[in-house]
Design an enzyme around this catalytic site. Structure first.
Site, PDB file in Angstrom:
ATOM      1  N   ASP A  53       0.428  13.949 -14.189  1.00  0.00           N
ATOM      2  CA  ASP A  53       0.398  15.315 -14.715  1.00  0.00           C
ATOM      3  C   ASP A  53      -0.425  15.317 -15.996  1.00  0.00           C
ATOM      4  OD1 ASP A  53       1.906  14.146 -16.704  1.00  0.00           O
ATOM      5  OD2 ASP A  53       3.636  15.457 -16.465  1.00  0.00           O
ATOM      6  N   ASP A  93       2.390  20.189 -18.231  1.00  0.00           N
ATOM      7  CA  ASP A  93       3.509  20.514 -19.131  1.00  0.00           C
ATOM      8  C   ASP A  93       2.961  21.012 -20.450  1.00  0.00           C
ATOM      9  OD1 ASP A  93       5.499  19.767 -17.385  1.00  0.00           O
ATOM     10  OD2 ASP A  93       5.849  17.802 -18.292  1.00  0.00           O
ATOM     11  N   ASP A 142      -0.027  16.500 -20.056  1.00  0.00           N
ATOM     12  CA  ASP A 142       0.957  16.923 -21.048  1.00  0.00           C
ATOM     13  C   ASP A 142       0.260  17.403 -22.322  1.00  0.00           C
ATOM     14  OD1 ASP A 142       3.346  15.661 -19.567  1.00  0.00           O
ATOM     15  OD2 ASP A 142       2.046  13.917 -19.863  1.00  0.00           O
TER      16      ASP A 142
HETATM   17  N1  DCP Z   1       8.997  12.010 -22.202  1.00  0.00           N
HETATM   18  C1  DCP Z   1      10.247  11.546 -22.499  1.00  0.00           C
HETATM   19  N2  DCP Z   1      11.324  12.174 -21.963  1.00  0.00           N
HETATM   20  C2  DCP Z   1      11.171  13.222 -21.141  1.00  0.00           C
HETATM   21  C3  DCP Z   1       9.904  13.692 -20.838  1.00  0.00           C
HETATM   22  C4  DCP Z   1       8.822  13.044 -21.380  1.00  0.00           C
HETATM   23  O1  DCP Z   1      10.400  10.585 -23.229  1.00  0.00           O
HETATM   24  N3  DCP Z   1      12.248  13.827 -20.633  1.00  0.00           N
HETATM   25  C5  DCP Z   1       7.822  11.378 -22.800  1.00  0.00           C
HETATM   26  C6  DCP Z   1       7.509  10.002 -22.336  1.00  0.00           C
HETATM   27  C7  DCP Z   1       6.308  10.160 -21.496  1.00  0.00           C
HETATM   28  C8  DCP Z   1       5.678  11.459 -21.946  1.00  0.00           C
HETATM   29  O2  DCP Z   1       6.721  12.183 -22.529  1.00  0.00           O
HETATM   30  O3  DCP Z   1       5.401   9.115 -21.648  1.00  0.00           O
HETATM   31  C9  DCP Z   1       5.063  12.215 -20.837  1.00  0.00           C
HETATM   32  O4  DCP Z   1       5.866  12.164 -19.660  1.00  0.00           O
HETATM   33  P1  DCP Z   1       5.222  11.838 -18.257  1.00  0.00           P
HETATM   34  O5  DCP Z   1       6.341  11.799 -17.286  1.00  0.00           O
HETATM   35  O6  DCP Z   1       4.118  12.783 -17.989  1.00  0.00           O
HETATM   36  O7  DCP Z   1       4.681  10.339 -18.435  1.00  0.00           O
HETATM   37  P2  DCP Z   1       3.225   9.792 -18.706  1.00  0.00           P
HETATM   38  O8  DCP Z   1       2.328  10.871 -19.173  1.00  0.00           O
HETATM   39  O9  DCP Z   1       3.424   8.618 -19.597  1.00  0.00           O
HETATM   40  O10 DCP Z   1       2.788   9.251 -17.293  1.00  0.00           O
HETATM   41  P3  DCP Z   1       1.850   9.931 -16.200  1.00  0.00           P
HETATM   42  O11 DCP Z   1       0.502   9.340 -16.445  1.00  0.00           O
HETATM   43  O12 DCP Z   1       2.409   9.494 -14.891  1.00  0.00           O
HETATM   44  O13 DCP Z   1       1.881  11.411 -16.376  1.00  0.00           O
HETATM   45 MG    MG Z   2       2.030  12.657 -18.087  1.00  0.00          MG
END
Ligand code: DCP
Ligand code: MG
Length: 362
Positions: A204, A286, A206
């Site tokens: 996604d 997001d 963010d």
């Molecule tokens: N995050 C968190 N708790 C949540 C939501 C998000 O700690 N409930 C934080 C940690 C994640 C970041 O926000 O690294 C973004 O969430 P993602 O699920 O999008 O994770 P990533 O961006 O790291 O991975 P991806 O590349 O799969 O989107």
């Molecule tokens: Mg992400």
């Protein structure tokens, strides 16, 4: 000259937030195996087991060399008996038999497919699996009432399971910037999550948004969503208001993974001229809005990785008697909030060496 394997020992601190973990991982054979077991544990709602496998994998990601012998693991933290057995199996046989039988099981395959639907968590997927639902056709024919998120998730299943590229993230960033600056000039927008850590793809995109005048940001998400909706840029959206209240005498909320910012979980309709007949693809986005006074904590909390975040909070609680969230840092000994306007300051409060985003890939 021959280097004795026994002499190779690494000094790896035990919390992931105490060490640097870049994206170049020399031990993907082991970390993939351990990640599969972690994923399986998560699908089974076995959180403790999942975290143990994630921590073990993170230690191997932080090693500067490829592990070829079990003796190299001596003295490393977070490698429990089970994880060591898996690693040994991979060293000796190229694969772990436990991992192989797990990932090829009907249950794992079905749960992974079902949780791949946006809006479907492990518990729902498990319930459906127990009713005999193993694929999308069976789900569609099951007569289950899907909620709005799950309907959108099913409709855009293919797109949402295609990795989002950095270029796509940047194209969406341009749109978000335009929308935000149009409805509230002077706002700041940053790309967080995996892309801020230097990943070249993500599941996604963010974004974190703030405004230098505290209070101006209130209600921003719904205005941005209206702007985007009016232009036909959203396929799905769900807003939530900010529900965080800071009290004088302690953290208002128990430490939790979920923050309470004003936000929007959405699915963007991104124009892609190269896709024939359709000219667009769906992308999960997001949008999170933070007051400027909490922005440093929000940036730190949204940059990840998930394990790095979890380890930061564990370090804060266990080592420093502090409670860290994406909103604030509370010192339980001094009974006060510790302010910060940058990530660096938060690391300093926590007594940790600053780790830049690109080295938070634990
Ligand atoms: N995050 C968190 N708790 C949540 C939501 C998000 O700690 N409930 C934080 C940690 C994640 C970041 O926000 O690294 C973004 O969430 P993602 O699920 O999008 O994770 P990533 O961006 O790291 O991975 P991806 O590349 O799969 O989107
Ligand atoms: Mg992400």
């Amino acid at each position: 000259q021959k280097v004795k394997e026994e002499s190779v020992e690494f000094l790896i601190p035990s919390y992931a937030c105490q060490r640097r973990t870049s994206l170049d991982n020399h031990n993907t054979n082991f970390t993939d195996a351990l990640s599969h077991l972690a994923e399986n544990a998560e699908l089974n709602n076995e959180d403790g087991r999942a975290v143990a496998f994630r921590r073990a994998a993170a230690v191997l990601k932080a090693l500067p060399v490829k592990v070829t012998s079990i003796t190299q693991l001596r003295g490393l933290p977070c490698l429990g008996e089970h994880s060591q057995r898996v690693i040994k199996d991979v060293i000796e046989n190229g694969v772990s038999s436990e991992v192989e039988s797990t990932i090829h099981s009907e249950r794992f395959k079905a749960l992974k497919l079902l949780t791949g639907i946006f809006g479907v968590g492990a518990k729902t997927a498990d319930r459906w699996f127990k009713e005999g639902i193993q694929n999308l056709t069976q789900l569609a024919n099951s007569g289950h009432d899907l909620n709005r998120a799950q309907q959108a998730g099913l409709e855009h299943y293919y797109d949402l399971n295609q990795p989002v590229t950095k270029a796509e993230a940047e194209a969406i960033g341009d749109i978000v910037k335009k929308a935000v600056l149009d409805v509230l000039p002077g706002s700041e927008i940053i790309l967080t999550g995996g892309f801020r850590r230097g990943k070249i793809t993500g599941h996604d995109v963010d974004f974190l948004i703030t405004h230098p005048d505290e209070g101006k940001e209130v209600g921003l998400v719904s205005k941005v969503v209206s702007w985007l909706t009016a232009r036909g840029l959203l396929l799905y959206q769900k807003n939530t208001r900010n529900s965080y209240l800071e009290s004088e005498d302690g953290p208002a909320q128990p430490p939790s993974n979920m923050d309470r910012f004003e936000r929007c979980f959405s699915i963007f309709k991104l124009e892609k001229k190269e896709i024939p007949n359709r000219n667009w693809r769906a992308v999960r986005v997001d949008l999170v809005v933070s007051p400027i006074s909490q922005f440093a904590f929000a940036v730190l909390g949204w940059t990840g990785s998930k394990l790095f975040e979890r380890e930061l909070r564990r370090w804060a609680g266990q080592v420093k008697s502090m409670s860290l969230s994406s909103h604030a840092l509370y010192d339980n000994k001094q009974c006060k909030y510790l302010r910060a306007t940058s990530e660096e300051e938060i690391f300093t409060h926590l007594g940790l060496e600053f780790i830049p985003p690109s080295e938070r890939n634990a």
